[in-house]
Design an enzyme around this catalytic site. Structure first.
Site, PDB file in Angstrom:
ATOM      1  N   ILE A  11       0.847  -1.205   0.000  1.00 35.34           N
ATOM      2  CA  ILE A  11       0.000   0.000   0.000  1.00 35.34           C
ATOM      3  C   ILE A  11       0.880   1.251   0.000  1.00 35.34           C
ATOM      4  O   ILE A  11       0.613   2.219  -0.724  1.00 35.34           O
ATOM      5  CB  ILE A  11      -0.954   0.007   1.221  1.00 35.34           C
TER       6      ILE A  11
ATOM      7  N   LEU B  20      13.020  -2.126   4.650  1.00 38.80           N
ATOM      8  CA  LEU B  20      13.173  -3.142   3.598  1.00 38.80           C
ATOM      9  C   LEU B  20      13.248  -4.542   4.212  1.00 38.80           C
ATOM     10  O   LEU B  20      14.238  -5.255   4.081  1.00 38.80           O
ATOM     11  CB  LEU B  20      14.395  -2.880   2.706  1.00 38.80           C
TER      12      LEU B  20
ATOM     13  N   SER C  49       2.605  -7.125   8.557  1.00 41.19           N
ATOM     14  CA  SER C  49       1.197  -7.082   8.141  1.00 41.19           C
ATOM     15  C   SER C  49       0.558  -8.443   7.845  1.00 41.19           C
ATOM     16  O   SER C  49      -0.610  -8.493   7.493  1.00 41.19           O
ATOM     17  CB  SER C  49       1.087  -6.210   6.879  1.00 41.19           C
TER      18      SER C  49
ATOM     19  N   THR D 142       7.576  -3.953  15.936  1.00 41.54           N
ATOM     20  CA  THR D 142       7.355  -3.021  14.815  1.00 41.54           C
ATOM     21  C   THR D 142       6.061  -2.233  14.977  1.00 41.54           C
ATOM     22  O   THR D 142       6.051  -1.008  14.886  1.00 41.54           O
ATOM     23  CB  THR D 142       7.342  -3.797  13.475  1.00 41.54           C
TER      24      THR D 142
ATOM     25  N   THR E  71      -6.271  -1.064  10.324  1.00 41.51           N
ATOM     26  CA  THR E  71      -7.018  -2.113   9.628  1.00 41.51           C
ATOM     27  C   THR E  71      -8.385  -2.365  10.274  1.00 41.51           C
ATOM     28  O   THR E  71      -8.563  -2.088  11.470  1.00 41.51           O
ATOM     29  CB  THR E  71      -6.195  -3.427   9.670  1.00 41.51           C
ATOM     30  N   ASP E  72      -9.302  -2.928   9.496  1.00 44.13           N
ATOM     31  CA  ASP E  72     -10.614  -3.287  10.061  1.00 44.13           C
ATOM     32  C   ASP E  72     -10.505  -4.499  10.995  1.00 44.13           C
ATOM     33  O   ASP E  72     -11.428  -4.791  11.753  1.00 44.13           O
ATOM     34  CB  ASP E  72     -11.638  -3.554   8.951  1.00 44.13           C
ATOM     35  N   GLU E  73      -9.338  -5.184  10.962  1.00 42.64           N
ATOM     36  CA  GLU E  73      -9.213  -6.405  11.768  1.00 42.64           C
ATOM     37  C   GLU E  73      -9.222  -6.120  13.265  1.00 42.64           C
ATOM     38  O   GLU E  73      -9.451  -7.012  14.076  1.00 42.64           O
ATOM     39  CB  GLU E  73      -7.952  -7.187  11.364  1.00 42.64           C
TER      40      GLU E  73
ATOM     41  N   TYR F 295      -1.525 -10.185  15.047  1.00 38.25           N
ATOM     42  CA  TYR F 295      -1.442  -9.027  14.134  1.00 38.25           C
ATOM     43  C   TYR F 295      -2.475  -7.965  14.530  1.00 38.25           C
ATOM     44  O   TYR F 295      -2.135  -6.803  14.768  1.00 38.25           O
ATOM     45  CB  TYR F 295      -1.662  -9.470  12.681  1.00 38.25           C
TER      46      TYR F 295
ATOM     47  N   LYS G 290      -2.021  -4.116  16.048  1.00 34.26           N
ATOM     48  CA  LYS G 290      -2.546  -2.911  15.368  1.00 34.26           C
ATOM     49  C   LYS G 290      -3.516  -2.177  16.310  1.00 34.26           C
ATOM     50  O   LYS G 290      -3.510  -0.953  16.382  1.00 34.26           O
ATOM     51  CB  LYS G 290      -3.261  -3.283  14.060  1.00 34.26           C
TER      52      LYS G 290
ATOM     53  N   LYS H 220       0.083 -13.101   0.125  1.00 33.87           N
ATOM     54  CA  LYS H 220      -1.306 -12.744   0.372  1.00 33.87           C
ATOM     55  C   LYS H 220      -2.194 -13.382  -0.691  1.00 33.87           C
ATOM     56  O   LYS H 220      -1.754 -13.626  -1.823  1.00 33.87           O
ATOM     57  CB  LYS H 220      -1.473 -11.220   0.362  1.00 33.87           C
TER      58      LYS H 220
ATOM     59  N   ARG I  98      -6.980 -21.652   9.424  1.00 33.39           N
ATOM     60  CA  ARG I  98      -6.058 -20.843  10.224  1.00 33.39           C
ATOM     61  C   ARG I  98      -6.597 -20.730  11.657  1.00 33.39           C
ATOM     62  O   ARG I  98      -7.803 -20.557  11.850  1.00 33.39           O
ATOM     63  CB  ARG I  98      -5.992 -19.464   9.568  1.00 33.39           C
TER      64      ARG I  98
HETATM   65  N1  LIG Z   1      -2.847  -5.044   3.068  1.00 29.06           N
HETATM   66  C1  LIG Z   1      -4.059  -4.777   3.509  1.00 29.06           C
HETATM   67  O1  LIG Z   1      -5.048  -5.300   2.999  1.00 29.06           O
HETATM   68  C2  LIG Z   1      -4.255  -3.775   4.627  1.00 29.06           C
HETATM   69  C3  LIG Z   1      -5.567  -3.392   4.971  1.00 29.06           C
HETATM   70  C4  LIG Z   1      -5.749  -2.431   5.961  1.00 29.06           C
HETATM   71  C5  LIG Z   1      -4.666  -1.857   6.586  1.00 29.06           C
HETATM   72  N2  LIG Z   1      -3.403  -2.252   6.242  1.00 29.06           N
HETATM   73  C6  LIG Z   1      -2.278  -1.580   6.925  1.00 29.06           C
HETATM   74  O2  LIG Z   1      -1.610  -0.803   5.936  1.00 29.06           O
HETATM   75  C7  LIG Z   1      -0.213  -0.759   6.219  1.00 29.06           C
HETATM   76  C8  LIG Z   1       0.562  -1.254   5.019  1.00 29.06           C
HETATM   77  O3  LIG Z   1       0.173  -2.582   4.713  1.00 29.06           O
HETATM   78  P1  LIG Z   1       0.809  -3.373   3.480  1.00 29.06           P
HETATM   79  O4  LIG Z   1      -0.134  -4.451   3.116  1.00 29.06           O
HETATM   80  O5  LIG Z   1       1.274  -2.425   2.461  1.00 29.06           O
HETATM   81  O6  LIG Z   1       2.072  -4.031   4.219  1.00 29.06           O
HETATM   82  P2  LIG Z   1       3.409  -4.609   3.596  1.00 29.06           P
HETATM   83  O7  LIG Z   1       3.779  -5.744   4.501  1.00 29.06           O
HETATM   84  O8  LIG Z   1       3.287  -4.860   2.138  1.00 29.06           O
HETATM   85  O9  LIG Z   1       4.459  -3.415   3.778  1.00 29.06           O
HETATM   86  C9  LIG Z   1       4.971  -3.042   5.020  1.00 29.06           C
HETATM   87  C10 LIG Z   1       6.206  -2.179   4.784  1.00 29.06           C
HETATM   88  O10 LIG Z   1       6.706  -1.768   6.059  1.00 29.06           O
HETATM   89  C11 LIG Z   1       8.118  -1.950   6.086  1.00 29.06           C
HETATM   90  N3  LIG Z   1       8.536  -2.215   7.468  1.00 29.06           N
HETATM   91  C12 LIG Z   1       8.247  -3.308   8.220  1.00 29.06           C
HETATM   92  N4  LIG Z   1       8.849  -3.208   9.430  1.00 29.06           N
HETATM   93  C13 LIG Z   1       9.501  -2.024   9.440  1.00 29.06           C
HETATM   94  C14 LIG Z   1      10.287  -1.350  10.416  1.00 29.06           C
HETATM   95  N5  LIG Z   1      10.538  -1.904  11.621  1.00 29.06           N
HETATM   96  N6  LIG Z   1      10.801  -0.127  10.114  1.00 29.06           N
HETATM   97  C15 LIG Z   1      10.569   0.443   8.896  1.00 29.06           C
HETATM   98  N7  LIG Z   1       9.851  -0.173   7.922  1.00 29.06           N
HETATM   99  C16 LIG Z   1       9.315  -1.392   8.196  1.00 29.06           C
HETATM  100  C17 LIG Z   1       8.361  -3.159   5.178  1.00 29.06           C
HETATM  101  O11 LIG Z   1       9.713  -3.190   4.697  1.00 29.06           O
HETATM  102  C18 LIG Z   1       7.348  -2.918   4.069  1.00 29.06           C
HETATM  103  O12 LIG Z   1       7.887  -2.122   3.042  1.00 29.06           O
HETATM  104  C19 LIG Z   1       0.004  -1.606   7.482  1.00 29.06           C
HETATM  105  O13 LIG Z   1       0.062  -0.744   8.579  1.00 29.06           O
HETATM  106  C20 LIG Z   1      -1.229  -2.485   7.534  1.00 29.06           C
HETATM  107  O14 LIG Z   1      -1.535  -2.835   8.859  1.00 29.06           O
HETATM  108  C21 LIG Z   1      -3.178  -3.194   5.280  1.00 29.06           C
END
Ligand SMILES: NC(=O)c1ccc[n+]([C@@H]2O[C@H](COP(=O)([O-])OP(=O)(O)OC[C@H]3O[C@@H](n4cnc5c(N)ncnc54)[C@H](O)[C@@H]3O)[C@@H](O)[C@H]2O)c1
Length: 357
Positions: free
Chosen positions: A20, A43, A93, A108, A138-140, A163, A167, A202, A294
């Protein structure tokens, strides 16, 4: 002479190399040439700088490699850059990983978030005019619904997985910094996203890849779990709207008005891909295999996104059929990206691009 860039608003986006985050960085860098966008990302396995190839040379974009868990580093970065705003997406995530390694999620998602809050509070002191700390959640956190009901912004938190518990905890800290210190925070809670650049652990990218390669499609339980799906580009648009127009101290739910049972979603993907790949109808469905459910698997999530629609005028721009078709096309057209991710080669991109190795 003061250069143009010294007067720019500087916005920190954390986790911008993730799924995202990369869409949010792309949108902000392209739409706001007068903002300086700093992408801070550790990264981890989920961060992939190749997701941002198209913006990496823009003058208003900068990448910083770093860990939000390192409080001293974060404080120093905030002191040096004097950020005007923060959009915080960095997180662990993936629910399955939180079941095998919960502690990493506390570091984290909870400690990392508190480090960012402390640093923002420290540099902004009591002058919060034009400042914003926007936390992406997140909605979770709301737990699980039965056949009926919908999550609103008032729904009580009831997380079930490590998770969602991490959050929920970070959301509480963000609100506490608003209530205790007056920090100008906003939170949004979004449903499941799908789209380009998602790590193939995912469901949607994993299954697109498996269907393409005729590999089994492992479905948890009977596939009865229901999720609300939103195209990631629409989530990035919502984040833009909330960052600029949202009310400080408020929470906004973001959703696609688009509920699907997992098994129906998977069958739809099989059907669409059979067509796109010139396969016989029903061929890919034969790849479905049911596996043990799960642990603590929430049955149903559904988001009421009426508040953001009514107050900020946001709604999804595409219907699911169009979004999923575009998404499948993207993964089919970007085989190289998928190969680099599944082989681990994407992790060399940083060394090549930034360290010339
Ligand atoms: N994917 C979904 O469907 C969804 C839905 C609702 C909310 N979210 C929230 O949106 C956000 C992004 O989700 P996503 O799916 O893009 O996640 P993702 O796992 O694809 O990306 C997470 C990013 O955070 C970085 N990261 C992880 N730990 C770190 C740290 N200690 N320091 C710095 N960077 C770090 C990772 O390198 C990665 O680039 C999250 O907060 C997640 O909870 C995700």
């Amino acid at each position: 002479m003061v250069s143009k860039y010294e007067n720019m608003k500087t916005i920190l986006i954390t986790g911008g190399a993730g799924f995202i985050g990369s869409h949010v960085v792309r949108l902000f860098v392209n739409k706001y040439p007068d903002y300086k966008i700093v992408n801070l990302d550790k990264l981890t396995y989920a961060g992939n700088l190749a997701n941002l190839k198209d913006v990496e040379n823009k003058p208003n974009y900068e990448f910083v490699k770093g860990d939000i868990v390192d409080g001293d580093f974060i404080l120093q970065l905030f002191e040096e850059r004097q950020f005007d705003g923060v959009i915080h997406l960095a997180a662990e995530s993936h629910v399955d990983r939180s079941i095998s390694n919960p502690t990493e999620f506390v570091y984290t998602n909870v400690i990392g978030t508190v480090n960012l809050l402390n640093a923002a509070k420290h540099i902004w002191k009591d002058d919060f005019s034009d400042k914003k700390f926007y936390h992406i959640s997140t909605d979770e956190v709301y737990g699980s619904l039965g056949e009926e009901g919908i999550f609103t912004e008032e729904t009580r938190y009831d997380p079930h997985s490590p998770y969602s518990a991490s959050k929920a905890s970070s959301d509480h800290f963000v609100r506490a910094y608003h209530d205790t210190f007056g920090l100008p925070v906003i939170i949004s809670n979004c449903s499941n996203n799908y789209g380009s650049y998602q790590f193939p652990e995912k469901l949607i990218p994993l299954f697109i890849n498996n269907i393409r390669n005729k590999k089994p499609l492992p479905v948890y339980g009977k596939g009865e779990n229901v999720r609300d799906w939103l195209w990631v580009v629409d989530h990035a648009r919502a984040i833009d709207v909330i960052y600029h127009k949202g009310k400080t101290g408020d929470t906004y739910n973001i959703g696609g008005f688009n509920e699907w049972k997992n098994i129906d979603l998977i069958r739809t993907m099989c059907r669409v891909m059979d067509k796109k790949l010139g396969r016989e109808e029903g061929e890919s469905e034969k790849l479905i295999t049911y596996v043990k459910d799960r642990a603590g698997h929430d049955l149903r999530y559904a988001i009421d996104a009426t508040k953001i629609k009514n107050e900020l005028g946001w709604e999804p721009s595409v219907q699911f059929e169009e979004g999923i078709s575009k998404t499948i096309d993207w993964y089919l057209d970007n085989e190289e990206w998928m190969k680099n991710v599944t082989s681990g080669d994407y992790q060399k991109y940083y060394d090549k691009q930034y360290l010339n190795r």
